[in-house]
Design an enzyme around this catalytic site. Structure first.
Site, PDB file in Angstrom:
ATOM      1  CG  ASP A   1      -1.739  -7.080   5.570  1.00  0.00           C
ATOM      2  OD1 ASP A   1      -2.225  -5.941   5.431  1.00  0.00           O
ATOM      3  OD2 ASP A   1      -0.560  -7.288   5.922  1.00  0.00           O
TER       4      ASP A   1
ATOM      5  CD1 TRP B   1     -11.748   7.716   1.272  1.00  0.00           C
ATOM      6  CD2 TRP B   1     -10.499   5.870   1.193  1.00  0.00           C
ATOM      7  NE1 TRP B   1     -10.797   7.810   2.262  1.00  0.00           N
ATOM      8  CE2 TRP B   1     -10.024   6.689   2.239  1.00  0.00           C
ATOM      9  CE3 TRP B   1      -9.854   4.650   0.968  1.00  0.00           C
ATOM     10  CZ2 TRP B   1      -8.941   6.336   3.049  1.00  0.00           C
ATOM     11  CZ3 TRP B   1      -8.778   4.297   1.768  1.00  0.00           C
ATOM     12  CH2 TRP B   1      -8.334   5.120   2.784  1.00  0.00           C
TER      13      TRP B   1
ATOM     14  CG  HIS C   1      -1.747   1.121   1.524  1.00  0.00           C
ATOM     15  ND1 HIS C   1      -3.105   1.115   1.340  1.00  0.00           N
ATOM     16  CD2 HIS C   1      -1.451   2.361   2.008  1.00  0.00           C
ATOM     17  CE1 HIS C   1      -3.612   2.289   1.681  1.00  0.00           C
ATOM     18  NE2 HIS C   1      -2.626   3.065   2.097  1.00  0.00           N
ATOM     19  CD  GLU C   2       1.768   3.495   3.766  1.00  0.00           C
ATOM     20  OE1 GLU C   2       1.932   4.568   3.159  1.00  0.00           O
ATOM     21  OE2 GLU C   2       0.788   3.276   4.509  1.00  0.00           O
TER      22      GLU C   2
HETATM   23 ZN   LIG Z   1      -2.490   5.028   2.565  1.00  0.00          ZN
END
Ligand SMILES: [Zn+2]
Length: 639
Positions: free
Chosen positions: A287, A238, A226-227
């Site tokens: 996860d 979103w 994600h990072e």
């Molecule tokens: Zn984030």
């Protein structure tokens, strides 16, 4: 009674964020950095512009490309032994990144049929660095003992002066810091466009990799996935707003973030009630419940890594290649910059064990080299001949021995100017030069840092403004300012003409035009033409129809600037396939403060609005066209 209940609910809610839902600090850190560094917003706009250009030049950008391998260094900061996570745990994280960024993750088969056609294989791999920035051997992991219990998100962990570890050259490495972040934050990242010293990704030691201290339900290494997605310019799915915009066209509109493991299909409450892509890495789900990027997300990330992208230099990094032991290595990364008619700057990467460098240059057709022995890693050449190609090379001096030469680099000086710019020097708004109205002027961007400023006044009977730039010798853009406030921008691709139409009715005053080269573009040889006009009636956007601008490519983007503003605000409104829409502005309490029906022409329209009568504060701008809905936040400040 009710008040107590609300307080209790609030406490339970904020606690639950920390312990059961994924929580990423990237947007909070971005907000802080935007406050600290006003230029960041502009850098990020330039990167968005580059992404549009990439998508235009690579319409197949989502299809198969080639694998980019990113040298990665992991900086471990620990107080306790469990915070000092093992090499094996770090390797397990690299393995997850390699699987997730090549669509080789074992849970990819869980992607529902609906989303299978848009699964993106990013074709990116990660290696633990094999050589340091100076060319020494490394395993790609640094470790440092500290007394800090938690590091927070203020980037101290990236500063040796604050007890952290300094970043390695971000042009050659992805920096990942692993530490105890605290505050329920699993990780955070810096978007492209930020400062070099703080560039990279920070992970909490409990949410790194798949073994050791990795803690359920965030023990599958997806915090890093994600990072790193943010680090490659992805937004939350979103859009960080209710039914917000993530700048990606093939991800559905999400109502807000999703936590836990939502049952499929999870329907959005946004317009059209699409099925949300809760299994996307850029949501906040557990996860085990996120396992895909989309092809649109791939395009955004590849645009950053390829061509002139903000992280494209990683492709030339030798970080994954181990150095030859004991050798005096030749310098790498030899590059030229600021090449003018008689001057140029050459620089290269430092080499481990170097006591100096032998730099050599010659006219390309000459046989003998001119030698300059230096200890720095750059040389400023002057006294060169205009319009001439030069060759340069450099070798490392290690005491009494020399390395082999680097590969030869060529550059060509610019030809002597054939046009005159009578307005220099006008490199700042304070130094802006008055230009006539209604007759074109010529001026020149002569270096990569040259910026031209002009000014003129409109009158109470002729308030509308049109500024047109033609005969561009390079990719120049322009901005219009009313006094010190930016009110409009024109950023077409390449040498296409630029035009700003500002049909304002506010009181007459002084306007400023800023002309600058996109990404440092300049041409010392040729001038551009600029025409400023004012009128008592609205200017019409004449050429838009037969010569569509690149804005059509961003029909899914709703851009609001400047933001924050104290006076005028410009909105670039995407009408999509409809010609009508409606614009509403709500204050922070949700009260409707402005509403207007809009007419467009099935493309992006620019709408200028004076919000100086609004109270200072946060506002939500909502634009609806057909089933499409766009939202942006706007901050109004008082000067
Ligand atoms: Zn984030």
């Amino acid at each position: 009674m009710i008040r107590h209940l609300l307080v209790l609910l609030f406490v339970v809610f904020t606690m639950s964020i920390g312990y059961s839902q994924k929580n990423c600090g990237a947007m909070e850190v971005l907000d802080r950095q935007l406050e600290e560094n006003p230029e960041l917003f502009q850098n990020m706009e330039i990167i968005e512009d580059q992404i549009r250009e990439f998508l235009k030049q690579n319409p197949q950008g989502t299809g198969q490309r080639y694998t980019v391998t990113i040298p990665t260094v992991v900086h471990v900061l620990y107080r306790t032994t469990s915070e000092n996570i093992s090499d094996a745990q770090i390797q397990s994280q690299i393995d997850v990144l390699n699987n997730d960024f090549s669509a080789a993750n074992s849970d990819l088969n869980l992607v529902p049929t609906l989303f299978q056609p848009v699964v993106g294989n990013i074709e990116v791999q990660f290696c633990l660095a094999q050589r340091t920035p100076t060319g020494a051997v490394t395993n790609g992991i640094t470790r440092k003992s500290t007394t800090r219990t938690t590091w927070g998100t203020n980037d101290d962990v990236k500063r040796s002066t604050q007890g952290g570890t300094d970043a390695w050259d971000r042009n050659q490495y992805l920096n990942i810091w692993v530490c105890n972040i605290g505050g329920g934050i699993l990780g955070y990242a810096q978007f492209p466009g930020g400062t070099a010293a703080t560039d990279g990704v920070v992970l909490d030691y409990r949410y790194t990799g798949t073994t050791g201290t990795a803690t359920a339900p965030f023990n599958k290494g997806r915090t890093a996935t994600h990072e790193v997605g943010h680090w490659l310019n992805l937004r939350h799915i979103w859009g960080d707003a209710t039914c917000g915009n993530d700048f990606v066209s093939d991800t559905p509109v999400h109502n807000t973030s999703n936590g836990g493991c939502p049952a499929y299909p999870h329907l959005s409450t946004c317009s059209g009630n699409p099925v949300e892509m809760t299994m996307n890495y850029m949501d906040y789900t557990d996860d085990a419940c996120m396992y895909m990027f989309s092809q649109g997300q791939k395009s955004r990330m590849r645009a950053v890594l390829e061509g002139t992208g903000a992280r494209s230099s990683l492709q030339n990094s030798l970080g994954c290649v181990p150095p030859t032991p004991g050798a005096c290595n030749a310098p790498t990364g030899l590059s030229s910059s600021n090449v003018g008619t008689t001057t140029a700057t050459l620089s290269w990467s430092p080499v481990s064990g170097a006591t100096g460098y032998g730099f050599e240059y010659k006219v390309s057709t000459a046989t003998t080299w001119t030698v300059q022995n230096v200890t720095a890693t750059s040389v400023n050449l002057s006294g060169l001949t205009a319009a001439t190609t030069y060759n340069v090379r450099v070798r490392t001096v290690c005491g009494s021995t020399n390395s082999s030469y680097s590969t030869i680099l060529s550059f060509t000086t610019q030809t002597t100017s054939t046009c005159t710019d009578i307005y220099e020097s006008n490199n700042s708004r304070n130094a802006a030069k008055v230009i006539p109205l209604g007759s074109p002027i010529t001026a020149r961007i002569s270096t990569s840092t040259d910026v031209d400023w002009f000014r003129f006044n409109n009158t109470s009977s002729q308030r509308r403004i049109r500024v047109t730039m033609t005969n561009l010798p390079a990719d120049y853009d322009m901005r219009l300012y009313r006094n010190s406030s930016e009110v409009a921008i024109s950023q077409n691709d390449g040498t296409n003409d630029e035009q700003i139409i500002f049909n304002t009715t506010t009181a007459a005053t002084t306007y400023y035009v800023q002309v600058y080269g996109y990404n440092g573009a300049f041409n010392n040889n040729s001038c551009y033409n600029l025409l400023a006009e004012i009128s008592g009636t609205n200017f019409r956007e004449g050429k838009e129809e037969e010569e569509p601008s690149h804005f059509e490519l961003v029909e899914d983007e709703f851009v609001v600037f400047p933001n924050p503003t104290s006076g005028d605000v410009t909105m670039m409104i995407p009408f999509g396939k409809y010609a009508t829409g409606s614009l509403q502005i709500y204050d922070i309490a949700g009260k409707l403060v402005f509403s207007q029906q809009m007419e467009g022409d099935r493309t992006v329209k620019t709408f200028n609005m004076d919000v100086s009568s609004f109270q200072a504060g946060m506002y939500l701008i909502n634009f609806t066209s057909g089933e499409k809905q766009y939202k942006q936040k706007l901050a109004i400040v008082r000067q």
